[in-house]
Every structure is written in structure tokens, then in C-alpha cells.
Design an enzyme around this catalytic site. Structure first.
Site, PDB file in Angstrom:
ATOM      1  N   HIS A  31       5.860   6.442  10.684  1.00 12.88           N
ATOM      2  CA  HIS A  31       7.127   5.733  10.463  1.00 12.88           C
ATOM      3  C   HIS A  31       8.303   6.681  10.238  1.00 12.88           C
ATOM      4  CE1 HIS A  31       6.155   1.586  10.703  1.00 12.88           C
ATOM      5  NE2 HIS A  31       5.341   1.546   9.663  1.00 12.88           N
TER       6      HIS A  31
ATOM      7  N   ALA B 125       0.839  -1.198   0.000  1.00 13.92           N
ATOM      8  CA  ALA B 125       0.000   0.000   0.000  1.00 13.92           C
ATOM      9  C   ALA B 125       0.872   1.245   0.000  1.00 13.92           C
ATOM     10  CB  ALA B 125      -0.931  -0.009   1.208  1.00 13.92           C
ATOM     11  N   ALA B 126       1.987   1.180   0.738  1.00 19.80           N
ATOM     12  CA  ALA B 126       2.898   2.328   0.810  1.00 19.80           C
ATOM     13  C   ALA B 126       4.215   1.867   1.410  1.00 19.80           C
ATOM     14  CB  ALA B 126       2.291   3.451   1.643  1.00 19.80           C
ATOM     15  N   MET B 127       5.234   2.720   1.260  1.00 15.49           N
ATOM     16  CA  MET B 127       6.551   2.467   1.849  1.00 15.49           C
ATOM     17  C   MET B 127       7.091   3.764   2.411  1.00 15.49           C
ATOM     18  SD  MET B 127       8.908   0.440   2.686  1.00 15.49           S
ATOM     19  CE  MET B 127      10.416   0.891   3.537  1.00 15.49           C
ATOM     20  N   GLU B 128       7.492   3.726   3.698  1.00 16.25           N
ATOM     21  CA  GLU B 128       7.827   4.937   4.449  1.00 16.25           C
ATOM     22  C   GLU B 128       9.277   5.368   4.295  1.00 16.25           C
ATOM     23  OE1 GLU B 128       8.540   1.412   7.224  1.00 16.25           O
ATOM     24  OE2 GLU B 128       7.085   1.983   5.705  1.00 16.25           O
ATOM     25  N   ASN B 129       9.815   5.405   3.082  1.00 10.01           N
ATOM     26  CA  ASN B 129      11.191   5.870   2.911  1.00 10.01           C
ATOM     27  C   ASN B 129      11.349   7.253   3.537  1.00 10.01           C
ATOM     28  OD1 ASN B 129      11.722   3.569   1.155  1.00 10.01           O
ATOM     29  ND2 ASN B 129      10.563   4.689  -0.389  1.00 10.01           N
TER      30      ASN B 129
ATOM     31  N   HIS C 187      -0.371   6.141   9.152  1.00 12.40           N
ATOM     32  CA  HIS C 187       0.573   5.054   9.447  1.00 12.40           C
ATOM     33  C   HIS C 187       1.965   5.375   8.898  1.00 12.40           C
ATOM     34  CE1 HIS C 187       1.421   0.604   9.922  1.00 12.40           C
ATOM     35  NE2 HIS C 187       2.403   0.967   9.095  1.00 12.40           N
ATOM     36  N   GLU C 188       2.028   5.787   7.643  1.00  9.84           N
ATOM     37  CA  GLU C 188       3.327   6.010   7.004  1.00  9.84           C
ATOM     38  C   GLU C 188       4.042   7.239   7.563  1.00  9.84           C
ATOM     39  OE1 GLU C 188       4.495   3.663   5.210  1.00  9.84           O
ATOM     40  OE2 GLU C 188       2.572   2.622   5.307  1.00  9.84           O
TER      41      GLU C 188
ATOM     42  N   GLU D 216       5.996  -1.591  13.537  1.00 10.48           N
ATOM     43  CA  GLU D 216       4.694  -1.755  12.896  1.00 10.48           C
ATOM     44  C   GLU D 216       3.562  -1.699  13.920  1.00 10.48           C
ATOM     45  OE1 GLU D 216       4.071  -1.624   9.791  1.00 10.48           O
ATOM     46  OE2 GLU D 216       6.177  -1.622   9.178  1.00 10.48           O
TER      47      GLU D 216
END
Length: 459
Positions: A408, A368-372, A404-405, A427
Site C-alpha cells: 500500500h 489488523a493494520a493501517m498503511e499510513n 499487504h501493508e 485493496e
């Protein structure tokens, strides 16, 4: 007793013709003594040979052990005690050949990466050069790092000693079983000294949604492409040689060279940009804070963008397809991200450490997403919202993903688990803050009550 009988008793079968010439001697111990001397001599020679061979073998073993003595690495949890490891032939082989182990050796620690990439969107390839500054913790002759699906062309190692220059390399090779690349030196690297390894390489921009991959969309009847990274959990090694474990945090300076019809973004803002005579742009990005390799990120695309600024001066930009930007589909996510960044700073009492935060909406993504850190990547369905047609449940789901992201950026990016068996901690916190952050944004949703009800049902 006749001659014939004597000849038989002495173990000889002689004919009568030769019987008269046979002289029968009485039995003595002389012959047996001679045989015993020969046996003793042969036994002594065998023992001496065995001692020599053993001494040579021990000497060679100690030499190999010395070569690998600085390559003692941190073993995965549950490996066992030191005594049990010493008794294991496989572990002993790992001491001499550290690339045979699952975890990287701990003899070297990366401090800084200088990464330069040229991205060729017309044939979906890229070439690069990485220079890694290393700190030697324990003496070792081996540099062991990750590299997967990369064609390494050149390798050079330099010392910070008073006699600068390239160190002699015995050999360098891939070890694909563990996705590693090994550089064996002629002499040891010394503890408390810094070294630098330079590697040039090339690879494909992946068609799979991992590493440095490509995705496409159609605009005005024309198919267009974007190249994006997805390094979590262990795919940074597909884009550049690196120490691809969470514990090995370092700073990164990224430079991207690409056709001027595209734009590039990364974790940090562009520090300088120059247009070459060949029509290619070279974008040099600022140095990052210390971070794990799987949070490094960049993208080459022709997207449009919108931006805003928080009250603390952090620039927030949202990149998406040009038609989506023009239609305002990213405005909602941009608005709530601005509020969330200020909220988390106040809640954690820790200032967001980067000067900007980019949100990138891509047509396809494995998650769904990536928190770079500084460049969070979302699949379009989890960040683009049309208020005229989107349902309330869609809005709520999108909101919780963004909450959520952004969480992070602190719990995950700033504070990172040492190994993957602790990922549940970051998480778990991010999942909890889905309700806390959403309740801050929209108190009428009663998200804290919703979260409590879900926890009760799960228990």
C-alpha cells in the site's frame, strides 16, 4: 303600489312612521359603475403589490445564488444529470448553502497544511492550530471543510492580495449533520488566487479507536498509555479541521509538543527538536509529499525501537512496547520489511519516495493494520512474533499482513482512489501481492499456488 310595497322591493324594511319621508328613485347603473370602479382599483393594487413582492423575491434569490455560485461541488456518483439537479429543490438549496450537501464544494482546494498540536497525556486532551493554504478555483464566499468532535475557538482568513490582512468574516458555525465547519465571508474569494485559513481548536483524545485515540498496556505492574491516530476512512476530521476527502491531496507540516517523558513519530522524520524550560519537547517534522488526509498519522508514546536500512538508504524502524523490543519480538517484521521495500521498488520500478518507514505496534487497533504513508500502524498480534512459540500458520498470517501493508505504500499512498467506491482497486492489488510478495520472501511456501487454489475455490 303602496309605499310599503316599494320599500320592500328596494330592499328596505321601513316602518309606516318613516314611509312618507322615503323618496323612491328609479333604478340606474350609477351605483353599479361605482362598485365596478372600486373592484378594478382593488384588483390593480393587488396586481401591483404582487409584482413588487415577486421582484423583491427574485432579487434576493439572485443575490443568494451569486453568493453560492462558486460553491458548485462534485456530486457523488449516481446523482443524475444537471437538468434533474436543477429541478430538485434540495439541490438548489445546496447551491445556496453548500454545507447541506454530502460532498465538499469544489470551489477551493487545499495545497498545504501547517499543523501544530500540544498533546496532554495526563488528561487525554489536545489543543492545536492549523493553517491551510487554499487555492480558489471558483469564486465563492464560503469555506466549507470537515470538523468533527472539535471545539473551534478562533478563525481567521487571509488573502494573498496586495492589501494583506484578515478578511472580514460574516459568521462561522458548525454543521454537525454533515460533520462540517462553515466560514462565510463578507466578500468573494477570487479564482486563481491563494488564501489562508487559520483555526485554533481543542478536543479529547478519543477512548474509541478512531481519530486521535489512546490505547494502554501494563509494564512492570504499571499502566501506561500511548496516543495514536486512525484516520481511515473519514476520521482525520476528529483530529484537525481539514478537507477530509481522498481527492483533496496536499502537503503537511506537522509539529507535536508533548511531555519529554514521551517520544513522537509521524509520517516524516523529525526536522528539529527543542526542549523547553517547562520540560516539554517540541518536535517539528519534515514536510510530506502530497497525500490524502486519511494517510496523515502521528503517535505519542514511550515505546522502544529498533531500526535497519535498505540498500537504497531508506531507514526502517519498528516501535513497540519496551519489553517486546528487548525480547526481539519485532525483529522478524523488521527483517522482511527491509527485503519487501527493495522488492517493491524493483517490481514497480518506482522509488519509495520517503526517507524512512516506521512500523508501529499498538496493543489495540480497529484493524489488523493501517498503511499510513511512512508510518504503518499494526495491532501487536499482526507484527510481533516470537519464533520459539509462534506457529507456522501464525507466521504465515503475519507475513501476509506485512506484505499487504507495504504494498500500500505504492498502491494506495502514492496512487490513491478519488473516492471510496474505488477502494476495491487498491485493496485488490494489495491482496494479490500478499501472494507475490510472500512467494518472493519464502519460495518454498509456494504461495502463488496457494493463491491460485483460493481463487479457484472462490470462483
Amino acid at each position: 303600489m303602496g309605499i310599503e310595497d316599494l320599500s320592500v322591493r328596494n330592499g328596505r324594511a321601513v316602518s309606516d312612521r318613516w314611509a312618507d319621508s322615503v323618496v323612491v328613485r328609479p333604478r340606474t347603473a350609477e351605483r353599479h359603475v361605482t362598485v365596478h370602479k372600486r373592484l378594478v382599483l382593488a384588483f390593480a393594487v393587488s396586481i401591483f403589490t404582487l409584482v413588487v413582492v415577486t421582484a423583491v423575491a427574485v432579487t434576493l434569490a439572485l443575490s443568494f445564488e451569486k453568493c453560492g455560485s462558486g460553491s458548485e461541488d462534485a456530486l457523488p456518483p449516481g446523482t443524475g444529470s444537471n437538468r434533474s439537479r436543477d429541478r430538485s429543490g434540495e439541490q438548489k438549496a445546496g447551491d445556496v448553502q453548500p454545507w447541506r450537501r454530502l460532498r465538499l464544494p469544489s470551489a477551493l482546494r487545499p495545497r498545504h497544511y501547517d499543523l501544530q498540536l500540544s498533546v496532554y497525556m495526563h488528561n487525554f486532551t489536545f489543543s492545536g492550530e492549523v493553517s491551510i493554504e487554499l487555492q480558489c478555483v471558483n469564486a465563492t464566499k464560503f469555506i466549507v471543510l470537515h470538523a468533527d468532535s472539535l471545539h473551534v475557538e478562533k478563525v481567521a482568513v487571509y488573502s494573498d492580495s496586495k492589501k494583506p490582512g484578515a478578511m472580514r468574516i460574516h459568521r462561522h458555525f458548525r454543521y454537525p449533520h454533515n460533520q462540517l465547519y462553515v466560514v462565510a465571508l463578507h466578500r468573494e474569494m477570487k479564482p486563481l488566487r491563494t488564501y489562508k485559513i487559520n483555526m485554533t481548536f481543542q478536543a479529547q483524545i478519543q477512548n474509541q479507536l478512531l481519530g486521535f485515540f489512546r490505547t494502554s498496556y501494563v509494564l512492570h505492574g504499571e499502566r501506561r498509555y500511548a496516543a495514536v491516530t486512525q484516520f481511515s476512512p473519514t476520521h482525520a476530521r476528529k483530529a484537525f479541521p481539514c478537507f477530509d476527502e481522498p481527492v483533496y491531496k496536499a502537503t503537511f507540516s506537522v509539529t507535536l509538543r508533548h511531555d519529554a517523558s514521551y517520544k513522537s513519530i509521524s509520517n516524516m522524520p523529525i526536522e528539529s527538536s527543542s526542549l523547553g524550560e517547562d520540560g516539554w519537547l517540541t518536535d517539528q517534522f519534515s514536510r510530506t509529499p502530497r497525500m490524502s488526509t486519511y494517510y496523515v498519522s502521528w503517535a505519542v508514546c514511550d515505546f522502544g525501537s529498533r531500526e535497519t536500512t535498505t540498500r537504497s538508504g531508506v531507514t526502517i524502524r519498528l516501535f513497540a512496547r519496551l519489553d517486546a523490543i528487548q525480547s526481539g519480538l519485532g525483529d522478524y517484521a523488521l527483517h522482511i520489511t527491509k527485503s519487501l521495500l527493495d522488492f517493491y521498488q524493483d517490481y514497480f520500478r518506482v522509488t519509495y519516495p520517503l526517507p524512512k518507514l516506521d512500523l508501529l505496534a499498538v496493543p489495540k487497533h480497529p484493524y489488523a493494520a493501517m498503511e499510513n504513508w511512512g508510518l504503518s500502524v499494526f495491532v501487536e498480534q499482526k507484527i510481533l512474533l516470537d519464533p520459539e512459540v509462534s506457529s507456522f500458520s501464525y507466521q504465515m498470517d503475519l507475513t501476509m499482513v506485512v506484505v499487504h501493508e507495504i504494498c500500500h505504500q505504492w498502491l494506495g499512498d502514492l496512487v490513491t482512489p478519488v473516492w471510496w467506491d474505488d477502494v476495491w482497486i487498491k485493496e485488490g492489488f494489495a491482496h494479490y501481492f500478499e501472494y507475490v510478495g510472500s512467494d518472493f520472501l519464502f519460495p518454498k511456501w509456494n504461495m502463488l499456488c496457494v493463491g491460485a487454489d483460493e481463487s479457484t475455490k472462490m470462483s
